[in-house]
Design a protein around this motif. Sequence first.
Motif, PDB file in Angstrom:
ATOM      1  N   THR A 109       0.470  -0.949  -0.364  1.00  0.00           N
ATOM      2  CA  THR A 109      -0.044   0.318  -0.399  1.00  0.00           C
ATOM      3  C   THR A 109       0.903   1.387   0.031  1.00  0.00           C
ATOM      4  O   THR A 109       0.255   2.683   0.251  1.00  0.00           O
ATOM      5  CB  THR A 109      -1.335  -0.206   1.362  1.00  0.00           C
ATOM      6  N   GLU A 114      -2.082  -1.281   7.492  1.00  0.00           N
ATOM      7  CA  GLU A 114      -3.529  -1.664   8.629  1.00  0.00           C
ATOM      8  C   GLU A 114      -4.048  -2.310   9.037  1.00  0.00           C
ATOM      9  O   GLU A 114      -3.735  -3.503   8.109  1.00  0.00           O
ATOM     10  CB  GLU A 114      -4.307  -0.580   6.937  1.00  0.00           C
ATOM     11  N   ASN A 117      -9.043  -4.709   7.903  1.00  0.00           N
ATOM     12  CA  ASN A 117     -10.334  -5.533   6.604  1.00  0.00           C
ATOM     13  C   ASN A 117     -10.728  -5.381   7.113  1.00  0.00           C
ATOM     14  O   ASN A 117     -11.293  -5.926   7.768  1.00  0.00           O
ATOM     15  CB  ASN A 117      -8.460  -6.559   6.082  1.00  0.00           C
ATOM     16  N   ASN A 118     -11.986  -6.180   5.109  1.00  0.00           N
ATOM     17  CA  ASN A 118     -12.874  -6.330   4.926  1.00  0.00           C
ATOM     18  C   ASN A 118     -14.140  -5.783   6.285  1.00  0.00           C
ATOM     19  O   ASN A 118     -14.729  -6.250   6.231  1.00  0.00           O
ATOM     20  CB  ASN A 118     -12.757  -7.510   5.210  1.00  0.00           C
ATOM     21  N   SER A 204     -11.740  -6.651  14.600  1.00  0.00           N
ATOM     22  CA  SER A 204     -11.721  -6.406  13.337  1.00  0.00           C
ATOM     23  C   SER A 204     -12.218  -7.649  11.921  1.00  0.00           C
ATOM     24  O   SER A 204     -11.156  -8.782  12.845  1.00  0.00           O
ATOM     25  CB  SER A 204     -10.310  -6.207  12.556  1.00  0.00           C
ATOM     26  N   GLN A 206     -11.041  -8.788   9.619  1.00  0.00           N
ATOM     27  CA  GLN A 206      -9.942  -9.436   9.605  1.00  0.00           C
ATOM     28  C   GLN A 206      -8.862  -8.747   9.552  1.00  0.00           C
ATOM     29  O   GLN A 206      -8.255  -7.298   9.257  1.00  0.00           O
ATOM     30  CB  GLN A 206      -9.450  -9.852   7.682  1.00  0.00           C
ATOM     31  N   GLY A 208      -4.261  -6.990   9.420  1.00  0.00           N
ATOM     32  CA  GLY A 208      -3.364  -6.428   8.497  1.00  0.00           C
ATOM     33  C   GLY A 208      -2.203  -7.132   8.505  1.00  0.00           C
ATOM     34  O   GLY A 208      -1.955  -7.805   9.494  1.00  0.00           O
ATOM     35  N   ARG A 210      -3.145  -7.285   4.503  1.00  0.00           N
ATOM     36  CA  ARG A 210      -4.180  -8.135   3.800  1.00  0.00           C
ATOM     37  C   ARG A 210      -3.264  -9.466   3.585  1.00  0.00           C
ATOM     38  O   ARG A 210      -2.489  -9.794   3.141  1.00  0.00           O
ATOM     39  CB  ARG A 210      -4.379  -7.554   2.157  1.00  0.00           C
ATOM     40  N   ASN A 280     -10.018 -12.451   0.996  1.00  0.00           N
ATOM     41  CA  ASN A 280     -11.217 -11.763   1.450  1.00  0.00           C
ATOM     42  C   ASN A 280     -12.282 -12.013   2.539  1.00  0.00           C
ATOM     43  O   ASN A 280     -13.199 -11.457   2.485  1.00  0.00           O
ATOM     44  CB  ASN A 280     -12.464 -11.129   0.006  1.00  0.00           C
ATOM     45  N   ASN A 282     -12.805 -13.543   6.781  1.00  0.00           N
ATOM     46  CA  ASN A 282     -12.847 -12.897   7.256  1.00  0.00           C
ATOM     47  C   ASN A 282     -11.622 -14.211   8.282  1.00  0.00           C
ATOM     48  O   ASN A 282     -12.125 -15.179   8.352  1.00  0.00           O
ATOM     49  CB  ASN A 282     -14.208 -12.498   8.663  1.00  0.00           C
TER      50      ASN A 282
END
Length: 586
Positions: A109, A114, A117-118, A204, A206, A208, A210, A280, A282
């Motif tokens: 990124t 980060e 996520n998701n 969260s 997911q 990070g 990613r 993508n 979780n």
Amino acid sequence: MEKNTIWAISLSTVVLVAFFAVQTFLFPRKEPVAQNKADSQKVEQKAESASSAENTESFLSEPSENASEIAQAAEENFVIETNKLKVTFTNKGGDVIGFELKDHFDRDTGKGVEMINNVSAKNRAFALSFGDVDADIVDKIFDVKIDEANKKIGFSKAYADFTVYKVYTFKDDEYLFKLDIDIIGNENFKGLNKNGAAYSLRTSPQIGPRFNPKDRYDVREFIAYDIANEKKFTPKKDNEKDWSWVAVAGKYFEIIVNPEDSVEKLNAVKLIAPDKKNENSNTQLVLSRKACDSSVKDSYFIYVGPRNEADLKIYATADKNSWNVGGKSLTESLPTSGILNWLEIILRFVMKLIYKIIPNWGVSIIIMTILLKFALFPLTKKSLEGTQKLQEVQPKLQALQEKYKDDRQKLQQEQMKLYQQVGYNPMSGCLPLVIQFVVLWAMYHLFNNYFEFRGASFISGWISDLSSTDNVLTLGFSIPWLGNELHILPIIYLISQLLFGKITQNGGTAAGQSAAQMKMMMYAMPIVFFFLFYNAPSGLLLYWTVSNVFQLFQQLFVNRMMKKRKFAPKSAKSATVFNNKKNNKK
């Protein structure tokens, strides 16, 4: 394959299996809690007192000189920053939608890592659900009060019978923050109870950076720890609350949730495991709070940051962190190789010493690998000498096999006599193999998980991150089992492995089935490992490659030494005969 060789391999396998099987019983991993139980109780009491002093309801309901109140009908985002974190909130539910770690760069990124996520409209970080772990999150607009000077932000929402308060408090130099949740009822409040739960709190969707399910070295795991019994374990799905803190962890980063003054109020946790086929998907924890028949005042200390000993160990003693909390044992969330953890500690210590002199982790790996090879050379030497001796007697072994092909017992007896004549012990290679395997396993675990390797450059432009692959070129097509990235280090590793095999087999005179087996081992195994470790971290492949190259030189040295030793007796014998003849003439 020779029967003695089979016995040697079998014995080595048995030793290895036994070695790892007994670790749980003989050497259980019990790192001492930094404080004794009395000190730990004092720290917890101190933290609870602080929690009571910082009244969540009063922060949100009373005027404050530093804080500004915001009441909006539409969704709006807010940011709290420390020197380490940039946290983004939404007034929908008072949830977190962004959590950037400023000190840790994400090359994908170009920003800080980060951790959130998701995020979606139905699933946000640290969202509340009224009811059990399967209830929908609260999606209402909350009033906001923000105190940037004191790194604090609060959210409140009034319902018919009660008001919900959520207050987040941060501190500079800390990855740990505090979340206070108050549910204050009015005269008509009869409590919250839906399937035995008042509310649920989630991490969260997911964590990070990613998640890449195609990368076998990327992980997501759940960890729980019981401080009272010093017990680390993997929580079971929807298990009863038998832990002190619970975590969801990746390879290098994690989220740890530690209920502070609500330890006995939680009753279950739901684990949402990742789908290995969906990047993508979780990976999430959902904690449910027991039903209540009156107002609720709960506090949580939540760690969102690197899975790194230096950042976690400060919560072992209260005077090491700004929160004045201790006895948390958060370092128990670190990955470990069990019984070999002591060896990892030694290897880390040596690498750190080298790094202080030459601040390059790649150089540290190379130097430590060479030091290890020197330290293990006495054992390696015996194994290499045994291999060389076995090659030299191959013609005689083949003659014996042909002569006694119908008498297995006699063949074994003659083979043992031959081994004794040349000084070869079929079992001599077992101990070096076991020791080298143990060291290799510890190195593998260390290099695959050592946080300091993340983002550490060895040679700029080639190996820019020792925790990742050395991607030098991205192809416009994919190669089966390898992907579309060209890595040079695995190719160098393959060449070094093939060269070592060639040098080891050089001079061998085996024929027929034995020759075919040797060729298979010499060529097939390195190629198999090439495919297995093509996407391995550069630090790990660097160790293996340097180890192969150095061992190749060790083999050449042993071969030369044995050749000199082979001709030495003949020279001595000739000199003796000459001297005897000279004396007789006199």
